[in-house]
Every structure is written in structure tokens, then in C-alpha cells.
Write an enzyme that holds these catalytic residues in place. Structure first.
Site, PDB file in Angstrom:
ATOM      1  N   HIS A 132       0.983  -1.354   0.146  1.00 38.49           N
ATOM      2  CA  HIS A 132      -0.063   0.170   0.104  1.00 38.49           C
ATOM      3  C   HIS A 132       0.967   0.976  -0.107  1.00 38.49           C
ATOM      4  CE1 HIS A 132      -3.204  -3.159   0.857  1.00 38.49           C
ATOM      5  NE2 HIS A 132      -2.323  -3.684   1.721  1.00 38.49           N
TER       6      HIS A 132
ATOM      7  N   HIS B  13       3.106  -6.765   4.768  1.00 40.55           N
ATOM      8  CA  HIS B  13       1.813  -6.243   4.788  1.00 40.55           C
ATOM      9  C   HIS B  13       1.360  -6.591   6.589  1.00 40.55           C
ATOM     10  CE1 HIS B  13       0.165  -5.692   0.809  1.00 40.55           C
ATOM     11  NE2 HIS B  13       1.579  -6.363   0.547  1.00 40.55           N
TER      12      HIS B  13
ATOM     13  N   GLU C 169       1.844 -11.412   5.987  1.00 37.70           N
ATOM     14  CA  GLU C 169       1.085 -10.461   6.773  1.00 37.70           C
ATOM     15  C   GLU C 169       1.386 -10.784   8.147  1.00 37.70           C
ATOM     16  OE1 GLU C 169      -1.325  -8.991   5.185  1.00 37.70           O
ATOM     17  OE2 GLU C 169      -2.017  -9.895   3.657  1.00 37.70           O
TER      18      GLU C 169
HETATM   19 ZN   LIG Z   1      -1.944  -5.334   2.855  1.00 43.31          ZN
END
Ligand SMILES: [Zn+2]
Length: 336
Positions: free
Chosen positions: A126, A218, A299
Site C-alpha cells: 500500500h 503487509h 502478513e
Molecule cells: Zn496489505
């Protein structure tokens, strides 16, 4: 330890966000469009000023390989010996690298140049500015077996610490560790562009940099009751312009190393709400479908879970996360 990119939580968005997104799509990579639809009032962090073409290469280390004949030894695990006990290194090895390195000297393997001549792409998921650029990031791009949004806003903690800020901070910390080990490290965005890049450009970054390996950082947006980290590895995708056949096996090797080293460095358990034993294999991520170099996603935790959010907001924990990532990449590049 200081957090080089931390910003105060954006509490103004807290209540509006949490009431809407609590039941939304669990995976951050699936987007966070409900949030941006509500939060069109202003940019979150549009501090970048460039024209969007700036690549992170300018930030990359340019160290020359000082010891081309150095043996490629496996990385030393992060934990320094508390009592000063030797760790088995040859007695002729200097106890510590020269001063001036940007990281904890104890975290750098003896010699400090294991990764000389290697290039690593880090992909901070992002972008803090994405929320202010819905038109640009919602543009559909081709990921081989589907079309998908250029990029998404990512998730955030209930207190408003955004995934984009998290991923950039951890990536910068990992860059410092890896640069100290002699690697050239390229970030696909380094807070130097107003939005994006798109996922297809993120995927190309490995080839563009002639990198040996790439890794995307992430934080997840799963159900509040779930916690833990997981690693996402590429499924084989041969469709349209995607053919990642050559990277599947080495990416899985990297994935296993990352699961091991990340947990060793952070103590974070495997995710209990998704994946299995901390590992997932996916064919719907452009960043994996289109990569020409071995690549995985991590993640690091579930930002919607209070315990994970507390850890991920802590700069010291983020340094441990970066340590685990750097150790896994080091192991990948120095072992077979
Ligand atoms: Zn993400």
C-alpha cells in the site's frame, strides 16, 4: 528505539472507520474500499511531492562488494548471547563490526558482508497516500488470470495506525539491517510518491532491479478475534501475461524460511483465523503472479486484533519483525 516514520494515530477517523469495516472483507489485500468511500475528506499522508515516477533506487545502498571471496555462512540468529558466551564463531573473527553501522551490531553476522553483490527488493504494501487517490488506485490492471485494482488503501488498527505506515516502517528497518550485511536494497516505494505503485509495477520491480529476491510486507485486516502472522507464497499461474513457473519453488523455500525466522525474531504465533500453519498459497495476487524473481508476502499480524495491534504499534516489535524478515532473506541468499 525510535520509529523513523511513525505518525500520531489519526483518531479523527477511528469511529467512522471501525463501525463500518468491522464486518468487511478480512484480507487487507482484498481492499478497503468502504473506508475510503467514507473518508474522502482529506489526504492521510500525501507528503510525497514527486510525479509518481520516482523509484526507490535512489535510496538503495551502493556499497561495493568488499570481500568477494568471503564464505557464505548461514546467518546467525538474532538473539545476542546475554552472557557474552562465544557462539561458535572462529576466534579470529572480530567480536563486532566497526562502529557506525545503522543497526544493532549484535544483529549483524560476523564479517557483515554476507550479502555483498546481492540485490533485494522490499515491497511495502500500500501507500499512506492511497486513501487520497481513489481514482488512481481503483484503476484495473492485468494480473494474468484476472483484472484487479491497481492498489488498495490497506487496513489499520482501531486506534488509526495504518497498514501503509506499518509496512513502510518495517521495510525501512529491514533495509537498514540488510544494507549493513552488504546487500543492495530497493524499496518499490519509500514515501516518495503520492500513491501506489500499482500491483503490476510492484511485481515488475524485482526484474527491473535485477534482484535476487523480493518480499512484500503487509499487516492483515482479519476478524478482531483472530491473531497471528502468515506467509503467502505463489501458486503456479500461467495465464495471459503471467507465467511465474520459475519462481514457485524458490519462493516456497523463502516462505518456509520466513515463517521460521519471523517467528523466532518476534514470538508471534501462526495465524489462527486464516491460512494453515502460518502458510498460504494464492493465485490472486498480482505481486506474485507477475513476479520474475522469487517473492512472498508476509502478513505480519492482524491489525484488527487488539493484541496484534499493540505489538505492531510498538517500534521495538517492528524492529524484531524487520529482524525476522532480514534473517529470512539472508538465509535464502546464503544457503541452498
Ligand atoms: Zn496489505
Amino acid at each position: 528505539m525510535t520509529g523513523p516514520t511513525s505518525r500520531p494515530p489519526r483518531r479523527s477517523t477511528l469511529l467512522r472507520v471501525t463501525t463500518v469495516v468491522a464486518a468487511a472483507v478480512p484480507l487487507c489485500t482484498a481492499g478497503w474500499l468502504g473506508w475510503q468511500a467514507l473518508d474522502g475528506s482529506g489526504p492521510a499522508g500525501a507528503s510525497a511531492s514527486s510525479n509518481g515516477t520516482a523509484q526507490a533506487g535512489a535510496q538503495a545502498a551502493t556499497q561495493s562488494p568488499a570481500t568477494p571471496g568471503a564464505p557464505l555462512t548461514p546467518p546467525v540468529q538474532a538473539a545476542p548471547p546475554a552472557d557474552g558466551t562465544p557462539t561458535g564463531a572462529p576466534t579470529a573473527t572480530p567480536a563486532a563490526p566497526p562502529s557506525g553501522t545503522p543497526t544493532d551490531p549484535a544483529s549483524v553476522p560476523a564479517g557483515g558482508a554476507d550479502l555483498a553483490g546481492r540485490t533485494i527488493v522490499l515491497d511495502p504494501g500500500h501507500n499512506p497516500g492511497n486513501v487520497a487517490h481513489p481514482t488512481e488506485i481503483n484503476r484495473q490492471v492485468d494480473i494474468g488470470n484476472a483484472r484487479k485494482e491497481c492498489d488498495t488503501t490497506g487496513t489499520e488498527t482501531n486506534a488509526g495506525y495504518t497498514e501503509a505506515d506499518y509496512t513502510l516502517d518495517v521495510s525501512r528497518r529491514a533495509r537498514a539491517l540488510l544494507t549493513a550485511r552488504g546487500a543492495k536494497v530497493v524499496l518499490v516505494q519509500d514515501g516518495d510518491r503520492p500513491w501506489g505503485p500499482c500491483i503490476d509495477e510492484r511485481a515488475r520491480a524485482g526484474a527491473d532491479a535485477h534482484a535476487d529476491v523480493a518480499l512484500s510486507v503487509h499487516g492483515d485486516g482479519g476478524p478482531a478475534s483472530g491473531s497471528g502472522f502468515h506467509v503467502i507464497m505463489p501458486a503456479k499461474v500461467v495465464a495471459g501475461k503471467a507465467d511465474n513457473s520459475a519462481i514457485v519453488e524458490p519462493s516456497h523455500r523463502l516462505g518456509l524460511l520466513l515463517r521460521e525466522r519471523f517467528q523466532a525474531a518476534t514470538g508471534e504465533p501462526y495465524a489462527d483465523y486464516t491460512a494453515k500453519d502460518g502458510l498460504d498459497v494464492r493465485s490472486d495476487l498480482g505481486g506474485l503472479n507477475l513476479s520474475a524473481v522469487p517473492k512472498v508476502f508476509i502478513e505480519c499480524g492482524n491489525m484488527r486484533n487488539s493484541a496484534d495491534a499493540r505489538r505492531m504499534t510498538d517500534p521495538q516489535w517492528r524492529q524484531q519483525a524487520a529482524q525476522g524478515i532480514a534473517d529470512a532473506l539472508t538465509a535464502f541468499l546464503t544457503t541452498r
